[in-house]
Design a protein around this motif. Structure first.
Motif, PDB file in Angstrom:
ATOM      1  N   PRO A 200      39.733  38.524  32.499  1.00  0.00           N
ATOM      2  CA  PRO A 200      38.903  39.615  31.964  1.00  0.00           C
ATOM      3  C   PRO A 200      37.481  39.151  31.642  1.00  0.00           C
ATOM      4  O   PRO A 200      37.282  38.121  30.999  1.00  0.00           O
ATOM      5  CB  PRO A 200      39.653  40.035  30.696  1.00  0.00           C
ATOM      6  N   GLY A 201      36.505  39.915  32.135  1.00  0.00           N
ATOM      7  CA  GLY A 201      35.100  39.570  31.942  1.00  0.00           C
ATOM      8  C   GLY A 201      34.494  38.839  33.118  1.00  0.00           C
ATOM      9  O   GLY A 201      33.270  38.712  33.208  1.00  0.00           O
ATOM     10  N   ASP A 202      35.326  38.353  34.057  1.00  0.00           N
ATOM     11  CA  ASP A 202      34.807  37.617  35.215  1.00  0.00           C
ATOM     12  C   ASP A 202      34.183  38.573  36.230  1.00  0.00           C
ATOM     13  O   ASP A 202      34.571  39.738  36.354  1.00  0.00           O
ATOM     14  CB  ASP A 202      35.917  36.818  35.891  1.00  0.00           C
ATOM     15  N   TYR A 203      33.219  38.021  36.981  1.00  0.00           N
ATOM     16  CA  TYR A 203      32.497  38.777  38.014  1.00  0.00           C
ATOM     17  C   TYR A 203      32.674  38.063  39.345  1.00  0.00           C
ATOM     18  O   TYR A 203      32.646  36.824  39.405  1.00  0.00           O
ATOM     19  CB  TYR A 203      31.016  38.861  37.645  1.00  0.00           C
ATOM     20  N   ASN A 204      32.853  38.838  40.411  1.00  0.00           N
ATOM     21  CA  ASN A 204      32.988  38.245  41.739  1.00  0.00           C
ATOM     22  C   ASN A 204      32.039  38.935  42.713  1.00  0.00           C
ATOM     23  O   ASN A 204      31.959  40.170  42.758  1.00  0.00           O
ATOM     24  CB  ASN A 204      34.421  38.378  42.253  1.00  0.00           C
ATOM     25  N   TYR A 205      31.311  38.121  43.471  1.00  0.00           N
ATOM     26  CA  TYR A 205      30.373  38.631  44.475  1.00  0.00           C
ATOM     27  C   TYR A 205      30.931  38.341  45.859  1.00  0.00           C
ATOM     28  O   TYR A 205      31.278  37.196  46.174  1.00  0.00           O
ATOM     29  CB  TYR A 205      29.010  37.947  44.304  1.00  0.00           C
ATOM     30  N   GLY A 206      30.998  39.398  46.681  1.00  0.00           N
ATOM     31  CA  GLY A 206      31.430  39.236  48.062  1.00  0.00           C
ATOM     32  C   GLY A 206      30.275  39.533  49.001  1.00  0.00           C
ATOM     33  O   GLY A 206      29.716  40.635  48.975  1.00  0.00           O
ATOM     34  N   ALA A 207      29.891  38.563  49.810  1.00  0.00           N
ATOM     35  CA  ALA A 207      28.738  38.723  50.694  1.00  0.00           C
ATOM     36  C   ALA A 207      29.086  39.597  51.897  1.00  0.00           C
ATOM     37  O   ALA A 207      30.246  39.646  52.335  1.00  0.00           O
ATOM     38  CB  ALA A 207      28.258  37.355  51.168  1.00  0.00           C
ATOM     39  N   PRO A 208      28.099  40.311  52.455  1.00  0.00           N
ATOM     40  CA  PRO A 208      28.347  41.100  53.667  1.00  0.00           C
ATOM     41  C   PRO A 208      28.850  40.206  54.797  1.00  0.00           C
ATOM     42  O   PRO A 208      28.339  39.103  55.010  1.00  0.00           O
ATOM     43  CB  PRO A 208      26.967  41.678  53.998  1.00  0.00           C
ATOM     44  N   GLY A 209      29.873  40.670  55.490  1.00  0.00           N
ATOM     45  CA  GLY A 209      30.441  39.905  56.592  1.00  0.00           C
ATOM     46  C   GLY A 209      31.538  38.952  56.178  1.00  0.00           C
ATOM     47  O   GLY A 209      32.312  38.494  57.024  1.00  0.00           O
ATOM     48  N   ALA A 210      31.614  38.632  54.884  1.00  0.00           N
ATOM     49  CA  ALA A 210      32.684  37.754  54.405  1.00  0.00           C
ATOM     50  C   ALA A 210      33.975  38.553  54.304  1.00  0.00           C
ATOM     51  O   ALA A 210      33.974  39.786  54.291  1.00  0.00           O
ATOM     52  CB  ALA A 210      32.315  37.156  53.057  1.00  0.00           C
ATOM     53  N   GLY A 211      35.085  37.839  54.230  1.00  0.00           N
ATOM     54  CA  GLY A 211      36.366  38.523  54.172  1.00  0.00           C
ATOM     55  C   GLY A 211      37.260  37.972  53.082  1.00  0.00           C
ATOM     56  O   GLY A 211      37.107  36.829  52.647  1.00  0.00           O
ATOM     57  N   ASP A 212      38.176  38.795  52.622  1.00  0.00           N
ATOM     58  CA  ASP A 212      39.199  38.388  51.662  1.00  0.00           C
ATOM     59  C   ASP A 212      40.552  38.512  52.353  1.00  0.00           C
ATOM     60  O   ASP A 212      40.912  39.596  52.834  1.00  0.00           O
ATOM     61  CB  ASP A 212      39.169  39.272  50.413  1.00  0.00           C
ATOM     62  N   GLU A 213      41.279  37.404  52.400  1.00  0.00           N
ATOM     63  CA  GLU A 213      42.576  37.425  53.062  1.00  0.00           C
ATOM     64  C   GLU A 213      43.645  38.072  52.182  1.00  0.00           C
ATOM     65  O   GLU A 213      44.499  38.805  52.662  1.00  0.00           O
ATOM     66  CB  GLU A 213      42.995  35.999  53.435  1.00  0.00           C
ATOM     67  N   ARG A 214      43.571  37.776  50.866  1.00  0.00           N
ATOM     68  CA  ARG A 214      44.578  38.338  49.975  1.00  0.00           C
ATOM     69  C   ARG A 214      43.970  38.591  48.599  1.00  0.00           C
ATOM     70  O   ARG A 214      43.357  37.705  48.009  1.00  0.00           O
ATOM     71  CB  ARG A 214      45.776  37.403  49.836  1.00  0.00           C
ATOM     72  N   VAL A 215      44.137  39.806  48.120  1.00  0.00           N
ATOM     73  CA  VAL A 215      43.712  40.184  46.769  1.00  0.00           C
ATOM     74  C   VAL A 215      44.944  40.740  46.075  1.00  0.00           C
ATOM     75  O   VAL A 215      45.504  41.752  46.506  1.00  0.00           O
ATOM     76  CB  VAL A 215      42.585  41.242  46.808  1.00  0.00           C
ATOM     77  N   TRP A 216      45.381  40.079  44.990  1.00  0.00           N
ATOM     78  CA  TRP A 216      46.613  40.526  44.358  1.00  0.00           C
ATOM     79  C   TRP A 216      46.610  40.184  42.875  1.00  0.00           C
ATOM     80  O   TRP A 216      45.806  39.379  42.400  1.00  0.00           O
ATOM     81  CB  TRP A 216      47.827  39.897  45.048  1.00  0.00           C
ATOM     82  N   SER A 217      47.511  40.834  42.143  1.00  0.00           N
ATOM     83  CA  SER A 217      47.606  40.606  40.702  1.00  0.00           C
ATOM     84  C   SER A 217      49.061  40.430  40.310  1.00  0.00           C
ATOM     85  O   SER A 217      49.905  41.273  40.626  1.00  0.00           O
ATOM     86  CB  SER A 217      46.994  41.777  39.927  1.00  0.00           C
ATOM     87  N   GLU A 218      49.325  39.332  39.640  1.00  0.00           N
ATOM     88  CA  GLU A 218      50.680  39.083  39.150  1.00  0.00           C
ATOM     89  C   GLU A 218      50.956  39.879  37.880  1.00  0.00           C
ATOM     90  O   GLU A 218      52.066  40.353  37.652  1.00  0.00           O
ATOM     91  CB  GLU A 218      50.860  37.589  38.875  1.00  0.00           C
ATOM     92  N   THR A 219      49.912  40.057  37.055  1.00  0.00           N
ATOM     93  CA  THR A 219      50.076  40.710  35.757  1.00  0.00           C
ATOM     94  C   THR A 219      49.767  42.204  35.789  1.00  0.00           C
ATOM     95  O   THR A 219      50.112  42.935  34.863  1.00  0.00           O
ATOM     96  CB  THR A 219      49.130  40.067  34.731  1.00  0.00           C
ATOM     97  N   GLY A 220      49.083  42.656  36.853  1.00  0.00           N
ATOM     98  CA  GLY A 220      48.476  43.981  36.839  1.00  0.00           C
ATOM     99  C   GLY A 220      47.071  43.853  36.277  1.00  0.00           C
ATOM    100  O   GLY A 220      46.804  42.971  35.449  1.00  0.00           O
ATOM    101  N   CYS A 221      46.149  44.683  36.724  1.00  0.00           N
ATOM    102  CA  CYS A 221      44.766  44.551  36.267  1.00  0.00           C
ATOM    103  C   CYS A 221      43.993  45.839  36.515  1.00  0.00           C
ATOM    104  O   CYS A 221      44.439  46.729  37.245  1.00  0.00           O
ATOM    105  CB  CYS A 221      44.070  43.381  36.973  1.00  0.00           C
ATOM    106  N   THR A 222      42.817  45.906  35.891  1.00  0.00           N
ATOM    107  CA  THR A 222      41.869  47.003  36.106  1.00  0.00           C
ATOM    108  C   THR A 222      40.494  46.391  36.307  1.00  0.00           C
ATOM    109  O   THR A 222      40.098  45.475  35.571  1.00  0.00           O
ATOM    110  CB  THR A 222      41.828  47.960  34.903  1.00  0.00           C
ATOM    111  N   CYS A 223      39.752  46.892  37.284  1.00  0.00           N
ATOM    112  CA  CYS A 223      38.426  46.340  37.557  1.00  0.00           C
ATOM    113  C   CYS A 223      37.460  47.450  37.948  1.00  0.00           C
ATOM    114  O   CYS A 223      37.869  48.550  38.340  1.00  0.00           O
ATOM    115  CB  CYS A 223      38.482  45.289  38.663  1.00  0.00           C
ATOM    116  N   VAL A 224      36.175  47.148  37.811  1.00  0.00           N
ATOM    117  CA  VAL A 224      35.113  47.997  38.348  1.00  0.00           C
ATOM    118  C   VAL A 224      34.724  47.419  39.701  1.00  0.00           C
ATOM    119  O   VAL A 224      34.433  46.225  39.809  1.00  0.00           O
ATOM    120  CB  VAL A 224      33.884  48.024  37.418  1.00  0.00           C
ATOM    121  N   LEU A 225      34.715  48.255  40.725  1.00  0.00           N
ATOM    122  CA  LEU A 225      34.418  47.796  42.080  1.00  0.00           C
ATOM    123  C   LEU A 225      33.287  48.627  42.667  1.00  0.00           C
ATOM    124  O   LEU A 225      33.346  49.852  42.673  1.00  0.00           O
ATOM    125  CB  LEU A 225      35.661  47.911  42.962  1.00  0.00           C
ATOM    126  N   VAL A 226      32.250  47.936  43.134  1.00  0.00           N
ATOM    127  CA  VAL A 226      31.140  48.579  43.850  1.00  0.00           C
ATOM    128  C   VAL A 226      31.123  47.971  45.239  1.00  0.00           C
ATOM    129  O   VAL A 226      30.904  46.762  45.397  1.00  0.00           O
ATOM    130  CB  VAL A 226      29.793  48.349  43.140  1.00  0.00           C
TER     131      VAL A 226
END
Length: 210
Positions: A176-202
């Motif tokens: 909680p409180g962490d920020y992640n930047y994803g650059a254009p053209g980059a990819g994410d192979e797996r995005v998952w949550s063991e605990t469950g989570c809520t995030c703001v996504l732009v």
């Protein structure tokens, strides 16, 4: 110990702004000028103003300031209809009475709380804003415990701010409180949550799922 010279005392008494000359009803006079005085006290202070030069000066000094407030557009000072409606509903919940909702103003755009929508098993989104010109969206995303998002490639910048829970983005674990930047053209192979989570996504609406 400092002592005042008699001449200083005389000057203070001659100065209309001096505390020595301040009328004990000056604060009531200010409240009268601001129209904040109870109606029952108005006749008495008006009678006092007729015979008190100090309070007359106090009221006169406030007039230009009050006039500036009066000339402001009312929409600047008045809360939006949606804010008034939310306050009315909260008051109704606490009092048990029906909410007194404000009428919609002409030309004002109304905003209503968006609903959560399930977009995939264990994944819900609440759309906050859409920029069709730039092909971008802002949303709240909620993952149930054990849920994962498909592998994807970013069509534009992706910004994520984690509100609660824990989230894995490939080998990176967010709290909680962490920020992640994803650059254009980059990819994410797996995005998952063991605990469950809520995030703001732009992110871009043109991301490519793989």
């Amino acid at each position: 110990m400092q002592t005042s010279h008699p001449r200083d005392t005389r000057q203070a008494m001659d100065d209309p702004s001096s505390d020595l000359n301040r009328c004990e009803r000056a604060e009531l006079a200010c409240a009268y000028a601001l129209q904040a005085l109870p109606a029952g006290e108005v006749p008495a202070i008006e009678a006092h103003l007729a015979s008190c030069p100090h309070c007359q000066r106090e009221v006169a000094s406030l007039r230009p300031i009050i006039d500036r407030f009066v000339s402001w557009p009312t929409d600047v000072l008045r809360p939006t209809t949606s804010l008034q409606a939310r306050l009315a509903r909260r008051i109704a919940e606490q009092t048990g009475k029906p909410p007194v909702l404000p009428p919609a103003r002409q030309g004002e755009q109304t905003w209503s709380e968006p609903e959560w929508e399930q977009v995939a098993p264990g994944i819900e989104c609440k759309l906050l804003a859409t920029d069709t010109d730039r092909h971008r969206v802002s949303m709240l995303v909620r993952l149930a415990p054990g849920a994962s998002y498909p592998a994807h490639t970013h069509a534009g910048v992706e910004e994520l701010h984690l509100l609660d829970g824990e989230l894995w983005i490939d080998e990176k674990k967010l709290f909680p409180g962490d920020y992640n930047y994803g650059a254009p053209g980059a990819g994410d192979e797996r995005v998952w949550s063991e605990t469950g989570c809520t995030c703001v996504l732009v992110t871009s609406i043109k991301d490519v799922l793989r």
